[in-house]
Design a protein around this motif. Structure first.
Motif, PDB file in Angstrom:
ATOM      1  N   ARG A 208       0.830  -1.206   0.000  1.00 27.52           N
ATOM      2  CA  ARG A 208       0.000   0.000   0.000  1.00 27.52           C
ATOM      3  C   ARG A 208       0.868   1.261   0.000  1.00 27.52           C
ATOM      4  NH1 ARG A 208      -3.453  -2.640   4.937  1.00 27.52           N
ATOM      5  NH2 ARG A 208      -3.743  -4.657   3.877  1.00 27.52           N
ATOM      6  N   VAL A 209       0.625   2.109  -0.982  1.00 23.75           N
ATOM      7  CA  VAL A 209       1.363   3.364  -1.128  1.00 23.75           C
ATOM      8  C   VAL A 209       0.362   4.502  -1.252  1.00 23.75           C
ATOM      9  CG1 VAL A 209       3.069   4.659  -2.467  1.00 23.75           C
ATOM     10  CG2 VAL A 209       3.226   2.152  -2.331  1.00 23.75           C
ATOM     11  N   ILE A 210       0.444   5.470  -0.356  1.00 24.89           N
ATOM     12  CA  ILE A 210      -0.390   6.665  -0.446  1.00 24.89           C
ATOM     13  C   ILE A 210       0.461   7.763  -1.070  1.00 24.89           C
ATOM     14  CG2 ILE A 210      -1.770   8.353   0.810  1.00 24.89           C
ATOM     15  CD1 ILE A 210      -2.288   6.259   2.934  1.00 24.89           C
ATOM     16  N   PHE A 211       0.132   8.071  -2.314  1.00 22.72           N
ATOM     17  CA  PHE A 211       0.884   9.049  -3.099  1.00 22.72           C
ATOM     18  C   PHE A 211       0.136  10.380  -3.050  1.00 22.72           C
ATOM     19  CE2 PHE A 211       2.986  10.764  -6.886  1.00 22.72           C
ATOM     20  CZ  PHE A 211       4.267  10.249  -6.731  1.00 22.72           C
ATOM     21  N   PRO A 212       0.817  11.518  -3.185  1.00 19.96           N
ATOM     22  CA  PRO A 212       0.126  12.807  -3.186  1.00 19.96           C
ATOM     23  C   PRO A 212      -1.017  12.856  -4.201  1.00 19.96           C
ATOM     24  CG  PRO A 212       2.492  13.155  -3.073  1.00 19.96           C
ATOM     25  CD  PRO A 212       2.281  11.687  -3.287  1.00 19.96           C
ATOM     26  N   VAL A 213      -2.164  13.400  -3.769  1.00 16.73           N
ATOM     27  CA  VAL A 213      -3.337  13.434  -4.654  1.00 16.73           C
ATOM     28  C   VAL A 213      -3.938  14.828  -4.780  1.00 16.73           C
ATOM     29  CG1 VAL A 213      -3.941  11.019  -4.326  1.00 16.73           C
ATOM     30  CG2 VAL A 213      -4.840  12.718  -2.736  1.00 16.73           C
ATOM     31  N   THR A 214      -3.540  15.773  -3.923  1.00 21.28           N
ATOM     32  CA  THR A 214      -4.087  17.124  -4.008  1.00 21.28           C
ATOM     33  C   THR A 214      -2.976  18.097  -4.383  1.00 21.28           C
ATOM     34  OG1 THR A 214      -3.655  17.717  -1.698  1.00 21.28           O
ATOM     35  CG2 THR A 214      -5.713  16.555  -2.168  1.00 21.28           C
ATOM     36  N   GLU A 215      -3.367  19.294  -4.763  1.00 21.00           N
ATOM     37  CA  GLU A 215      -2.388  20.323  -5.120  1.00 21.00           C
ATOM     38  C   GLU A 215      -1.492  20.651  -3.928  1.00 21.00           C
ATOM     39  OE1 GLU A 215      -0.133  22.914  -7.189  1.00 21.00           O
ATOM     40  OE2 GLU A 215      -1.667  21.558  -8.003  1.00 21.00           O
ATOM     41  N   ALA A 216      -2.078  20.699  -2.733  1.00 21.72           N
ATOM     42  CA  ALA A 216      -1.289  21.025  -1.540  1.00 21.72           C
ATOM     43  C   ALA A 216      -0.253  19.953  -1.235  1.00 21.72           C
ATOM     44  CB  ALA A 216      -2.214  21.218  -0.345  1.00 21.72           C
ATOM     45  N   GLN A 217      -0.491  18.712  -1.667  1.00 19.09           N
ATOM     46  CA  GLN A 217       0.434  17.602  -1.414  1.00 19.09           C
ATOM     47  C   GLN A 217       1.339  17.305  -2.605  1.00 19.09           C
ATOM     48  OE1 GLN A 217      -2.271  14.377  -0.965  1.00 19.09           O
ATOM     49  NE2 GLN A 217      -3.085  15.041   1.014  1.00 19.09           N
ATOM     50  N   SER A 218       1.251  18.054  -3.661  1.00 17.67           N
ATOM     51  CA  SER A 218       1.791  17.630  -4.956  1.00 17.67           C
ATOM     52  C   SER A 218       3.273  17.301  -4.942  1.00 17.67           C
ATOM     53  CB  SER A 218       1.503  18.695  -6.026  1.00 17.67           C
ATOM     54  OG  SER A 218       2.007  19.957  -5.619  1.00 17.67           O
ATOM     55  N   ASN A 219       4.035  17.892  -4.025  1.00 18.42           N
ATOM     56  CA  ASN A 219       5.453  17.550  -3.926  1.00 18.42           C
ATOM     57  C   ASN A 219       5.772  16.675  -2.731  1.00 18.42           C
ATOM     58  OD1 ASN A 219       6.059  19.444  -6.147  1.00 18.42           O
ATOM     59  ND2 ASN A 219       8.148  19.277  -5.366  1.00 18.42           N
ATOM     60  N   GLY A 220       4.746  16.247  -1.991  1.00 20.27           N
ATOM     61  CA  GLY A 220       5.079  15.313  -0.935  1.00 20.27           C
ATOM     62  C   GLY A 220       4.087  15.191   0.187  1.00 20.27           C
ATOM     63  N   ILE A 221       3.915  13.953   0.653  1.00 11.02           N
ATOM     64  CA  ILE A 221       3.303  13.626   1.935  1.00 11.02           C
ATOM     65  C   ILE A 221       4.467  13.237   2.838  1.00 11.02           C
ATOM     66  CG2 ILE A 221       1.829  11.977   3.144  1.00 11.02           C
ATOM     67  CD1 ILE A 221       0.103  11.835   0.649  1.00 11.02           C
ATOM     68  N   GLU A 222       4.808  14.102   3.787  1.00  8.51           N
ATOM     69  CA  GLU A 222       6.064  13.974   4.508  1.00  8.51           C
ATOM     70  C   GLU A 222       5.854  13.701   5.997  1.00  8.51           C
ATOM     71  OE1 GLU A 222       8.273  17.550   3.820  1.00  8.51           O
ATOM     72  OE2 GLU A 222       8.456  17.217   1.664  1.00  8.51           O
ATOM     73  N   ASP A 223       6.669  12.787   6.530  1.00  7.47           N
ATOM     74  CA  ASP A 223       6.888  12.633   7.970  1.00  7.47           C
ATOM     75  C   ASP A 223       5.607  12.380   8.766  1.00  7.47           C
ATOM     76  OD1 ASP A 223       9.461  13.154   7.234  1.00  7.47           O
ATOM     77  OD2 ASP A 223       9.495  15.201   7.992  1.00  7.47           O
ATOM     78  N   ALA A 224       4.895  11.316   8.409  1.00  5.28           N
ATOM     79  CA  ALA A 224       3.677  10.946   9.145  1.00  5.28           C
ATOM     80  C   ALA A 224       4.040  10.462  10.543  1.00  5.28           C
ATOM     81  CB  ALA A 224       2.914   9.870   8.387  1.00  5.28           C
ATOM     82  N   ARG A 225       3.379  11.031  11.533  1.00  5.14           N
ATOM     83  CA  ARG A 225       3.566  10.654  12.934  1.00  5.14           C
ATOM     84  C   ARG A 225       2.315   9.909  13.399  1.00  5.14           C
ATOM     85  NH1 ARG A 225       6.950  14.973  12.051  1.00  5.14           N
ATOM     86  NH2 ARG A 225       8.505  15.484  13.662  1.00  5.14           N
ATOM     87  N   PHE A 226       2.329   8.583  13.272  1.00  2.14           N
ATOM     88  CA  PHE A 226       1.163   7.778  13.634  1.00  2.14           C
ATOM     89  C   PHE A 226       1.116   7.566  15.138  1.00  2.14           C
ATOM     90  CE2 PHE A 226       0.743   6.788   9.180  1.00  2.14           C
ATOM     91  CZ  PHE A 226      -0.610   6.501   9.034  1.00  2.14           C
ATOM     92  N   VAL A 227      -0.114   7.522  15.669  1.00  2.00           N
ATOM     93  CA  VAL A 227      -0.331   7.240  17.077  1.00  2.00           C
ATOM     94  C   VAL A 227      -1.606   6.420  17.218  1.00  2.00           C
ATOM     95  CG1 VAL A 227      -1.594   9.407  17.466  1.00  2.00           C
ATOM     96  CG2 VAL A 227      -0.490   8.257  19.394  1.00  2.00           C
ATOM     97  N   HIS A 228      -1.566   5.420  18.102  1.00  3.81           N
ATOM     98  CA  HIS A 228      -2.756   4.639  18.438  1.00  3.81           C
ATOM     99  C   HIS A 228      -3.519   5.430  19.484  1.00  3.81           C
ATOM    100  CE1 HIS A 228      -4.610   0.705  20.182  1.00  3.81           C
ATOM    101  NE2 HIS A 228      -5.430   1.330  19.367  1.00  3.81           N
ATOM    102  N   PHE A 229      -4.677   5.952  19.107  1.00  5.69           N
ATOM    103  CA  PHE A 229      -5.415   6.878  19.965  1.00  5.69           C
ATOM    104  C   PHE A 229      -6.467   6.135  20.776  1.00  5.69           C
ATOM    105  CE2 PHE A 229      -8.471  10.215  20.977  1.00  5.69           C
ATOM    106  CZ  PHE A 229      -7.643  11.267  21.351  1.00  5.69           C
ATOM    107  N   SER A 230      -6.477   6.369  22.084  1.00  2.98           N
ATOM    108  CA  SER A 230      -7.454   5.742  22.979  1.00  2.98           C
ATOM    109  C   SER A 230      -8.733   6.560  22.970  1.00  2.98           C
ATOM    110  CB  SER A 230      -6.891   5.663  24.405  1.00  2.98           C
ATOM    111  OG  SER A 230      -5.748   4.849  24.439  1.00  2.98           O
ATOM    112  N   ASN A 231      -9.830   5.914  22.586  1.00  9.13           N
ATOM    113  CA  ASN A 231     -11.101   6.625  22.483  1.00  9.13           C
ATOM    114  C   ASN A 231     -12.241   5.692  22.853  1.00  9.13           C
ATOM    115  OD1 ASN A 231     -12.964   8.652  21.877  1.00  9.13           O
ATOM    116  ND2 ASN A 231     -13.092   8.068  19.717  1.00  9.13           N
ATOM    117  N   ALA A 232     -12.473   5.547  24.153  1.00 11.14           N
ATOM    118  CA  ALA A 232     -13.580   4.733  24.674  1.00 11.14           C
ATOM    119  C   ALA A 232     -13.565   3.310  24.120  1.00 11.14           C
ATOM    120  CB  ALA A 232     -14.914   5.402  24.384  1.00 11.14           C
ATOM    121  N   GLY A 233     -12.379   2.707  24.054  1.00 10.42           N
ATOM    122  CA  GLY A 233     -12.251   1.335  23.591  1.00 10.42           C
ATOM    123  C   GLY A 233     -12.250   1.166  22.091  1.00 10.42           C
TER     124      GLY A 233
END
Length: 434
Positions: A208-233
């Motif tokens: 799975r590859v998420i490539f830029p799809v909007t004008e604002a992302q056109s030169n990059g989707i950079e440095d994703a900081r993923f977090v597992h968020f606790s939300n009522a289970g």
């Protein structure tokens, strides 16, 4: 000294593989606008040439394309059909197409893109939503990575792996193929974008590859900081990332529960105009909390009732030690410990050398800094200094596993290494007068 005594590097490395490719739309440059308006575009010229082929030649040409590329992509003929549908404006001026002509025309408006040809770096790590069959004491995880290919365009890709009970990390084999998702643009405008992307069921995570799809992302989707968020289970993952247009940056948000379907949306507010935002893994005092860097120098704590809007904030960490005099920033979402919030930081020193440090924030009031490392947790090792951007170690997120922090990090914006940190020793080494 390149590292703290309580940090242990592992031998595992994750390097970019230029053989991994996806298919992207190819858009021929149009002719100058001052030409006679009756002149046809290059796209129309290409379509005319395809239509001029006799049936036998067209069949042979399509067969040749398939022979060359079929083993490199899934559902290639369907990709050709989809691209032809996107080119209806160029196709509509012409006679009725045969299926072969339509597929062949679609192929002429595509190109292969080696999405990690240049670099695979700036990882973040979260628990996998499916822990079935995991050995006792171990944990299955998902690693997000920034991949860089031709033109320095950044995309988002993934790996899975296992953390053993003793902290040893292994990475699952990477799938041979890679794929882009189906897109559904929900909203788009001056206020921002909201897009759903969905991958086919049964694809390996590493496909799975998420490539830029909007004008604002056109030169990059950079440095994703993923977090597992606790939300009522509820099982939910968020990631802040930087959208780069080639001229401007802004912070955006990814939401997913399964790493198959993702929603990408624009963050709003004054704090979202910069990069390096990181969400706390749960609400604090009933409100969302974020670490951010609005002024390119200091770290701020921001609270919000609305996950999409981030304004204001108060500075909680400023450059103090020589290795961070230029600036500091976060290295991923804070990690909840019994004694407080562990925040990994990066500092920039002489000759733009990046090192990684750490601070401890109060669990109930994270504006209070309880401790801070005087010396970096990790500096570039002599063997890690060379790469696309020399003298950089960096991470977008680590994770707790028993009494250790599992710590993937990037080397010189090129590839990834892994390390573990003994939590008790790390906390004991902090300067509590900070």
């Amino acid at each position: 000294m390149s590292q703290s005594p309580f940090l242990k590097r592992q031998t595992l490395q994750l390097r970019p593989d230029p053989t991994r490719v996806i298919v992207r739309p190819f858009k021929p440059a149009t002719e100058p606008r001052d030409l006679n308006p009756t002149d046809k575009t290059r796209a129309n010229h290409i379509v005319e040439r395809v239509l001029a082929l006799d049936a036998e030649t067209a069949d042979r040409q399509l067969a040749d394309v398939l022979e060359n590329f079929l083993g490199r992509h899934r559902n290639l003929l369907q990709i050709f059909e989809t691209r032809a549908a996107e080119m209806e404006e160029a196709l509509a001026d012409h006679a009725v197409f045969t299926q072969v002509q339509r597929q062949l025309a679609g192929a002429y408006f595509l190109n292969e893109y080696s999405f990690e040809a240049s670099a695979l770096f700036n990882p973040s790590i979260v628990p996998h939503p499916d822990q079935s069959g995991t050995p006792e004491g171990s944990l299955r995880f998902i690693l997000s990575l920034r991949a860089v290919g031709e033109g320095h365009v950044s995309s988002l890709t993934f790996r899975s792996g296992l953390i053993a009970a003793d902290g040893t990390v292994t990475i699952d084999p990477t799938a041979r193929l890679a794929s882009s998702p189906d897109l559904a643009k929900l909203t788009s405008g001056a206020g921002g974008d909201e897009i759903d992307v969905t991958f086919a069921a049964g694809q390996d995570l590493s496909e799975r590859v998420i490539f830029p799809v909007t004008e604002a992302q056109s030169n990059g989707i950079e440095d994703a900081r993923f977090v597992h968020f606790s939300n009522a289970g509820e099982t939910i993952y968020y990631a802040t990332y930087t959208a780069y247009s080639g001229r401007a940056i802004r912070s955006e948000l990814i939401e997913t529960s399964d790493f198959v379907s993702f929603r990408l949306s624009t963050l709003k507010g004054s704090a979202a105009r910069n990069k390096g935002m990181a969400l706390f893994p749960r609400k604090i005092g009933g409100r969302y909390a974020m670490i951010a860097r609005q002024d390119n120098e200091n770290l701020y704590l921001i609270f919000s009732d609305d996950l999409q809007t981030w304004d204001g904030g108060q500075p909680i960490l400023k450059p103090r030690y020589p290795w961070e005099f230029v600036q500091i920033g976060n290295c991923g979402s804070p990690i909840e410990l019994d004694v407080g919030w562990l925040l990994l930081t990066h500092g920039v020193g002489p000759l733009r050398k990046y090192s990684i440090g750490a601070a401890l924030l109060d669990k109930n009031d994270p504006s209070k800094v309880l401790g801070r490392l005087r010396e970096p947790l990790l500096r570039p090792d002599p063997s890690e200094r060379e790469g696309y951007v020399p003298n950089v170690v960096y991470t977008c997120g680590a994770m707790r596993h028993h009494d250790k922090i599992i710590f993937p990090y990037a080397v010189s914006d090129s590839y990834c290494n892994f390390a573990t940190i003994e939590i008790a020793s790390l906390i004991a080494a902090m300067d509590r007068s900070a």
